[in-house]
Enzyme design. Structure first.
Site, PDB file in Angstrom:
ATOM      1  N   HIS A  34     -10.258  -5.633  -3.158  1.00 37.14           N
ATOM      2  CA  HIS A  34      -8.917  -5.844  -2.597  1.00 37.14           C
ATOM      3  C   HIS A  34      -9.029  -6.210  -1.135  1.00 37.14           C
ATOM      4  O   HIS A  34      -9.938  -5.778  -0.436  1.00 37.14           O
ATOM      5  CB  HIS A  34      -8.042  -4.605  -2.761  1.00 37.14           C
ATOM      6  CG  HIS A  34      -8.666  -3.331  -2.267  1.00 37.14           C
ATOM      7  ND1 HIS A  34      -9.618  -2.651  -2.995  1.00 37.14           N
ATOM      8  CD2 HIS A  34      -8.493  -2.626  -1.126  1.00 37.14           C
ATOM      9  CE1 HIS A  34      -9.991  -1.576  -2.336  1.00 37.14           C
ATOM     10  NE2 HIS A  34      -9.340  -1.534  -1.182  1.00 37.14           N
ATOM     11  N   GLU A  79     -12.323   3.082  -1.094  1.00 38.56           N
ATOM     12  CA  GLU A  79     -11.911   4.190  -1.966  1.00 38.56           C
ATOM     13  C   GLU A  79     -11.645   3.727  -3.393  1.00 38.56           C
ATOM     14  O   GLU A  79     -11.896   4.473  -4.343  1.00 38.56           O
ATOM     15  CB  GLU A  79     -10.635   4.844  -1.414  1.00 38.56           C
ATOM     16  CG  GLU A  79     -10.871   5.588  -0.104  1.00 38.56           C
ATOM     17  CD  GLU A  79      -9.551   6.005   0.551  1.00 38.56           C
ATOM     18  OE1 GLU A  79      -8.488   5.882  -0.087  1.00 38.56           O
ATOM     19  OE2 GLU A  79      -9.613   6.431   1.708  1.00 38.56           O
ATOM     20  N   VAL A  80     -11.091   2.539  -3.533  1.00 38.76           N
ATOM     21  CA  VAL A  80     -10.737   2.058  -4.873  1.00 38.76           C
ATOM     22  C   VAL A  80     -11.717   0.947  -5.268  1.00 38.76           C
ATOM     23  O   VAL A  80     -11.804  -0.089  -4.591  1.00 38.76           O
ATOM     24  CB  VAL A  80      -9.287   1.527  -4.906  1.00 38.76           C
ATOM     25  CG1 VAL A  80      -8.941   1.022  -6.303  1.00 38.76           C
ATOM     26  CG2 VAL A  80      -8.308   2.616  -4.470  1.00 38.76           C
ATOM     27  N   ASP A 121       0.857  -1.183   0.000  1.00 40.87           N
ATOM     28  CA  ASP A 121       0.000   0.000   0.000  1.00 40.87           C
ATOM     29  C   ASP A 121       0.900   1.243   0.000  1.00 40.87           C
ATOM     30  O   ASP A 121       1.886   1.313   0.722  1.00 40.87           O
ATOM     31  CB  ASP A 121      -0.894  -0.019   1.256  1.00 40.87           C
ATOM     32  CG  ASP A 121      -2.053   0.953   1.146  1.00 40.87           C
ATOM     33  OD1 ASP A 121      -3.206   0.505   1.116  1.00 40.87           O
ATOM     34  OD2 ASP A 121      -1.792   2.189   1.088  1.00 40.87           O
TER      35      ASP A 121
HETATM   36  P1  5GP Z   1      -9.772   1.163   0.340  1.00 41.25           P
HETATM   37  O1  5GP Z   1     -10.025   2.411   1.117  1.00 41.25           O
HETATM   38  O2  5GP Z   1     -10.408   1.223  -1.019  1.00 41.25           O
HETATM   39  O3  5GP Z   1     -10.106  -0.077   1.103  1.00 41.25           O
HETATM   40  O4  5GP Z   1      -8.197   1.067   0.165  1.00 41.25           O
HETATM   41  C1  5GP Z   1      -7.507   1.612  -0.907  1.00 41.25           C
HETATM   42  C2  5GP Z   1      -6.049   1.594  -0.528  1.00 41.25           C
HETATM   43  O5  5GP Z   1      -5.284   1.860  -1.686  1.00 41.25           O
HETATM   44  C3  5GP Z   1      -5.655   2.642   0.513  1.00 41.25           C
HETATM   45  O6  5GP Z   1      -5.114   2.001   1.660  1.00 41.25           O
HETATM   46  C4  5GP Z   1      -4.635   3.500  -0.209  1.00 41.25           C
HETATM   47  O7  5GP Z   1      -3.574   3.892   0.640  1.00 41.25           O
HETATM   48  C5  5GP Z   1      -4.154   2.602  -1.330  1.00 41.25           C
HETATM   49  N1  5GP Z   1      -3.726   3.302  -2.528  1.00 41.25           N
HETATM   50  C6  5GP Z   1      -4.342   4.354  -3.129  1.00 41.25           C
HETATM   51  N2  5GP Z   1      -3.694   4.706  -4.238  1.00 41.25           N
HETATM   52  C7  5GP Z   1      -2.652   3.848  -4.359  1.00 41.25           C
HETATM   53  C8  5GP Z   1      -1.617   3.698  -5.338  1.00 41.25           C
HETATM   54  O8  5GP Z   1      -1.520   4.425  -6.327  1.00 41.25           O
HETATM   55  N3  5GP Z   1      -0.712   2.706  -5.140  1.00 41.25           N
HETATM   56  C9  5GP Z   1      -0.782   1.867  -4.061  1.00 41.25           C
HETATM   57  N4  5GP Z   1       0.155   0.928  -3.951  1.00 41.25           N
HETATM   58  N5  5GP Z   1      -1.751   1.972  -3.125  1.00 41.25           N
HETATM   59  C10 5GP Z   1      -2.663   2.952  -3.272  1.00 41.25           C
END
Ligand code: 5GP
Length: 119
Positions: free
Chosen positions: A104, A99-100, A33
């Site tokens: 995952h 967020e993404v 991350d």
């Molecule tokens: P979510 O909030 O969707 O569960 O987690 C998304 C995760 O993706 C977050 O922990 C964030 O730090 C990580 N993240 C966002 N953009 C990037 C990126 O460009 N590269 C990597 N390796 N992680 C990312």
């Protein structure tokens, strides 16, 4: 919600943006991350286009699901997390703080972690 091909993990899968990969096989990719919340913070993603865990669970093949979760376990073991323990999280949708929009699993460890949920 339809899958968005422009999400950041889709770009990582296509090699359009870099990631510090720790594992790749037919079904899954794992990488650090970018904004680590623990000494070890790795994301494991399926290669297939699934928005979230509910999309993955409902629509992925048995082989994709088995391959993905075997990869989660292998990465935890390879990173030395298995003996001391670790946490997996799959944030989902608005209330889950996802967020993404590519399914995952967060793999967090390397120290005794705090409360599972705050506020
Ligand atoms: P979510 O909030 O969707 O569960 O987690 C998304 C995760 O993706 C977050 O922990 C964030 O730090 C990580 N993240 C966002 N953009 C990037 C990126 O460009 N590269 C990597 N390796 N992680 C990312």
């Amino acid at each position: 919600m339809p899958y968005d091909d422009n999400n950041i993990f889709a770009k990582i899968l296509r090699g359009e943006i870099p990631a510090k990969k720790v594992h790749e096989d037919d079904h899954a990719v794992a990488f650090h991350d970018l904004y680590a919340k623990a000494p070890v913070h790795v994301l494991v993603i399926p290669k297939g286009k699934y928005v979230s865990i509910d999309d993955f669970g409902a629509n992925a093949s048995d082989a994709e699901i088995a391959g993905f979760y075997r990869a989660v376990a292998k990465v935890a073991k390879d990173l030395g997390l298995s003996d001391a323990g670790f946490r997996t999280i799959a944030n989902t949708g608005l209330n889950g703080g996802q967020e993404v929009p590519h399914f995952h699993v967060h793999l967090l460890g390397g120290k005794k972690l705090g409360p599972m949920v705050s506020d």
